[in-house]
Design a protein around this motif. Structure first.
Motif, mmCIF file in Angstrom:
data_model
loop_
_atom_site.group_PDB
_atom_site.id
_atom_site.type_symbol
_atom_site.label_atom_id
_atom_site.label_comp_id
_atom_site.label_asym_id
_atom_site.label_seq_id
_atom_site.Cartn_x
_atom_site.Cartn_y
_atom_site.Cartn_z
ATOM 1 N N HIS A 59 0.804 -1.223 0.000
ATOM 2 C CA HIS A 59 0.000 0.000 0.000
ATOM 3 C C HIS A 59 0.836 1.272 0.000
ATOM 4 O O HIS A 59 0.318 2.358 -0.248
ATOM 5 N N ARG A 60 2.124 1.127 0.289
ATOM 6 C CA ARG A 60 3.004 2.294 0.181
ATOM 7 C C ARG A 60 3.642 2.363 -1.203
ATOM 8 O O ARG A 60 4.601 3.106 -1.421
ATOM 9 N N GLY A 61 3.194 1.526 -2.097
ATOM 10 C CA GLY A 61 3.646 1.606 -3.478
ATOM 11 C C GLY A 61 4.899 0.824 -3.768
ATOM 12 O O GLY A 61 5.488 0.962 -4.855
ATOM 13 N N ILE A 62 5.347 0.030 -2.818
ATOM 14 C CA ILE A 62 6.521 -0.813 -3.081
ATOM 15 C C ILE A 62 6.114 -1.889 -4.085
ATOM 16 O O ILE A 62 4.982 -2.376 -4.068
ATOM 17 N N GLN A 63 7.064 -2.254 -4.948
ATOM 18 C CA GLN A 63 6.805 -3.336 -5.919
ATOM 19 C C GLN A 63 6.231 -4.553 -5.182
ATOM 20 O O GLN A 63 6.813 -4.999 -4.181
ATOM 21 N N PRO A 64 5.127 -5.134 -5.666
ATOM 22 C CA PRO A 64 4.556 -6.298 -4.988
ATOM 23 C C PRO A 64 5.569 -7.427 -4.782
ATOM 24 O O PRO A 64 5.566 -8.088 -3.742
ATOM 25 N N GLY A 65 6.442 -7.624 -5.778
ATOM 26 C CA GLY A 65 7.445 -8.694 -5.652
ATOM 27 C C GLY A 65 8.342 -8.469 -4.446
ATOM 28 O O GLY A 65 8.651 -9.409 -3.696
ATOM 29 N N LEU A 66 8.745 -7.205 -4.244
ATOM 30 C CA LEU A 66 9.597 -6.896 -3.087
ATOM 31 C C LEU A 66 8.827 -7.069 -1.789
ATOM 32 O O LEU A 66 9.367 -7.529 -0.775
ATOM 33 N N ALA A 67 7.553 -6.664 -1.825
ATOM 34 C CA ALA A 67 6.722 -6.802 -0.618
ATOM 35 C C ALA A 67 6.567 -8.276 -0.249
ATOM 36 O O ALA A 67 6.600 -8.637 0.942
ATOM 37 N N VAL A 68 6.410 -9.108 -1.270
ATOM 38 C CA VAL A 68 6.298 -10.558 -1.018
ATOM 39 C C VAL A 68 7.591 -11.074 -0.381
ATOM 40 O O VAL A 68 7.577 -11.797 0.618
ATOM 41 N N LEU A 69 8.728 -10.657 -0.971
ATOM 42 C CA LEU A 69 10.016 -11.091 -0.409
ATOM 43 C C LEU A 69 10.176 -10.602 1.027
ATOM 44 O O LEU A 69 10.702 -11.310 1.886
ATOM 45 N N ALA A 70 9.690 -9.365 1.278
ATOM 46 C CA ALA A 70 9.789 -8.818 2.636
ATOM 47 C C ALA A 70 8.948 -9.647 3.606
ATOM 48 O O ALA A 70 9.378 -9.936 4.734
ATOM 49 N N GLY A 71 7.749 -10.035 3.182
ATOM 50 C CA GLY A 71 6.881 -10.851 4.040
ATOM 51 C C GLY A 71 7.527 -12.180 4.377
ATOM 52 O O GLY A 71 7.577 -12.594 5.546
ATOM 53 N N ILE A 72 8.053 -12.831 3.338
ATOM 54 C CA ILE A 72 8.718 -14.127 3.581
ATOM 55 C C ILE A 72 9.980 -13.903 4.427
ATOM 56 O O ILE A 72 10.303 -14.690 5.317
ATOM 57 N N GLY A 73 10.657 -12.774 4.155
ATOM 58 C CA GLY A 73 11.865 -12.443 4.917
ATOM 59 C C GLY A 73 11.560 -12.242 6.399
ATOM 60 O O GLY A 73 12.346 -12.677 7.262
ATOM 61 N N VAL A 74 10.436 -11.601 6.695
ATOM 62 C CA VAL A 74 10.049 -11.423 8.108
ATOM 63 C C VAL A 74 9.864 -12.796 8.758
ATOM 64 O O VAL A 74 10.330 -13.046 9.874
ATOM 65 N N GLY A 75 9.201 -13.702 8.034
ATOM 66 C CA GLY A 75 9.011 -15.061 8.568
ATOM 67 C C GLY A 75 10.336 -15.746 8.820
ATOM 68 O O GLY A 75 10.578 -16.285 9.907
ATOM 69 N N LEU A 76 11.225 -15.704 7.811
ATOM 70 C CA LEU A 76 12.532 -16.353 7.954
ATOM 71 C C LEU A 76 13.330 -15.721 9.098
ATOM 72 O O LEU A 76 13.971 -16.415 9.889
ATOM 73 N N GLY A 77 13.265 -14.383 9.178
ATOM 74 C CA GLY A 77 14.019 -13.664 10.207
ATOM 75 C C GLY A 77 13.566 -14.041 11.613
ATOM 76 O O GLY A 77 14.396 -14.299 12.497
ATOM 77 N N PHE A 78 12.251 -14.092 11.798
ATOM 78 C CA PHE A 78 11.760 -14.461 13.131
ATOM 79 C C PHE A 78 12.011 -15.946 13.421
ATOM 80 O O PHE A 78 12.242 -16.316 14.570
#
Lengths: 323, 250
Positions: free
Chosen positions: A90-109
């Motif tokens: 919703h902040r206009g980030i590329q959806p692909g990057l947002a997806v990677l960020a979501g998975i990254g949050v999971g991996l990070g935690f």
């Protein structure tokens, strides 16, 4: 002529391995007869779509459990990953990057869980509960408690709502993750070593396996599964909130526990988790179609968890539930 | 005094758990191709010594050297890489895993590009059968879980695992404790064969007859210290028992 009797010796292992799966088939037949529309293709596809998140989360939880660790943070981590993805989109980030960020949050935690468990030597039951609290707090911090809703890019929502060869994308995701996990566990050195570590951590250590690193990998993968489930959940619902995956905690655990009563009795296993997830989805769906009040599902879930663990530890399987 | 062809040397090895000294001031020289007995009563420090040599525990003090070079055996993986294989008393097996999986745990055989890490199940089964053939168990189904095996068969699986690599030193902790007479004889015969193949063997045993049968020298531990050592040819099983009890060697 004497009647041919099936030897009890053969029946017992069969019951231990497939008894719950047979019961699931019997439940399917019961709903097919008792609940109108249960067998409708749309309804069955709906069940498959509905359980996909549970199955993916359950597979992550199973990987941790196979390494003899518990991950009770996956639902909160899933919610945090979902709101992270939602806010970024919703902040206009590329959806692909947002997806990677979501998975990254999971991996990070997941990695955080692993490090707390192996380096700080905090038992995973406590460590992952604490990390769950942190994830929950961060999810509210990111959203101010407000759900992320509005217009979503089609490219993003198709991850959860699209179809490939007339099969919902969510089902493809579930099947792909299941097959990948199964292949990794059964056919690769990394997966085999994860199993060895869970089976006998001291034997694995004495055989030269880096058991701490392996446990970190298991918990990281569990977090990664939560991240992927978060992305798919957000894409399929077109919304994200700080508590959106909360209900999946018990459901996914119940699916894994139910799965532990079949195929590899007493032990978490991928096919069992899948059948467990489908059985629970089918039960919820069937109960709704039969007009049962909503709270009956929760009561059933609790009973399933208790019953499954009892069966896993029973003389039938001779395998104690040991985590 | 160090032996001329000392392969493994321990100097002042000690291990403390808080105020408890499980092992103190252990000096030991082991020649290549030697078969040494390590004996002592319960609590003598035998298991601690083994765990240090196998990398399962780190010594609190002292130095270990192989072929004259001081080394740190930081982990079981390091020990294995140094050619030290250990058969533990509790066997350290994963009961639900198959025979082949237990034997190749940590040393899996792969197929295809190594980076993919794809297991070669068939080759592991065949190699496991070949290893177990030494104990007359090559005909077992290598897919059977270890939990289905008898005590002697489990011992053989653990031994096969210890011998799967090119070990220079094999440490055996009570290898015949759970075995019948015939199976024990096979293990002793195996120790002789290992000796013939140039492998150094450290045998920890409570069975003095076993120790007398295969070792050339016996090291006696008492309350975490080395009471002394004696050539096997110069003693008897009964005498050994008396030395273990009294802690006086000679």
């Amino acid at each position: 002529m004497k009647p041919v009797l099936v030897k009890p010796l053969l029946v017992k292992p069969l019951l231990a391995r497939y008894g719950t799966a047979f019961a699931a088939v019997a439940l399917f037949v019961f709903f097919a007869i008792a609940a109108r529309n249960f067998l409708a293709l749309g309804n069955l596809v709906g069940i498959a779509k509905h359980i996909s998140h549970v199955a993916i989360l359950g597979i992550g939880f199973s990987l941790a459990l196979i390494a003899a660790e518990l991950d009770l943070s996956f639902a909160n981590v899933c919610s945090l990953a979902a709101v992270t993805t939602g806010v970024l989109v919703h902040r206009g980030i590329q959806p692909g990057l947002a997806v990677l960020a979501g998975i990254g949050v999971g991996l990070g935690f997941g990695l955080l869980n692993g490090l707390v468990v192996t380096l700080l030597k905090v038992p995973s039951l406590i460590a992952t509960l604490a990390v769950a609290a942190i994830a929950n707090g961060l999810a509210f911090m990111v959203t101010d408690g407000v759900s992320v809703v509005g217009r979503w890019p089609t490219g993003f929502t198709s991850l959860g709502r699209g179809e490939v060869f007339a099969v919902p994308a969510l089902v493809w995701w579930m099947v792909t993750v299941s097959l990948a996990a199964l292949f990794w566990l059964k056919q690769t050195r990394g997966g085999f070593r994860l199993v060895c570590t869970g089976e006998n951590v001291e034997a694995a250590r004495l055989a030269g396996l880096p058991v701490k690193r392996i446990k970190v990998v298991a918990l990281t993968l569990s977090g990664g599964a939560a991240g992927l489930a978060a992305v798919l959940l957000t894409a399929s619902l077109s919304s994200a909130s700080a508590t959106m995956a909360g209900d999946f905690l018990l459901t996914a655990i119940a699916a894994v526990m139910l799965g532990m009563t079949m195929f590899e009795p007493g032990h978490a296993n991928i096919p069992g988790t899948l059948v467990g997830a489908f059985t629970i989805g089918m039960l919820g769906n069937g109960l709704v179609l039969l007009g049962a009040p909503y709270y009956v599902q929760d009561i059933c879930l609790g009973c399933i968890i208790i019953g499954s663990v009892a069966v896993s530890a029973s003389a039938l399987t001779r395998a104690a539930f040991d985590v | 005094m160090a032996l001329v062809d000392t392969m493994l040397a321990l100097r002042g090895i000690g291990k403390s758990y808080g105020a408890i000294h499980a092992l103190a001031g252990i000096d030991l020289d082991i020649a290549a191709r030697d078969v040494i007995g390590i004996c002592g009563d319960n609590g003598a420090g035998k298991s601690t010594l083994i765990r240090i040599l196998s990398g399962a525990e780190q010594p609190s003090e002292g130095e270990i050297s192989i072929d004259g070079q001081a080394i740190a055996i930081a982990s079981p993986a390091t020990a294995l890489a140094r050619g030290i294989a250990t058969l533990y008393q509790d066997l350290a097996l994963a009961p639900r895993l198959s025979i082949a999986q237990n034997i190749f745990m940590g040393a899996e055989l792969l197929r295809g590009p190594p980076a993919l890490g794809l297991l070669d199940h068939r080759r592991m089964r065949d190699a496991a059968a070949a290893l177990l053939d030494r104990f007359g168990l090559g005909g077992l189904d290598m897919n059977r879980p270890v939990s289905d095996l008898s005590g002697g068969q489990r011992q053989a699986v653990a031994l096969a695992r210890a011998l799967r690599g090119k070990a220079r030193i094999v440490i055996m902790d009570e290898p015949t404790a759970a075995l019948g007479v015939a199976e024990s004889a096979e293990v002793l015969d195996l120790i002789r064969r290992l000796h013939g193949e140039g492998v150094t063997v450290l045998l920890v045993s409570h069975d003095m007859e076993d120790v007398m049968a295969v070792t050339s020298r016996v090291v006696i531990l008492k309350k975490g210290r080395k009471a002394g050592e004696i050539e096997t040819a110069r003693t008897t099983a009964r005498h050994l028992g008396e030395m273990i009890m009294s802690g006086v060697v000679g």
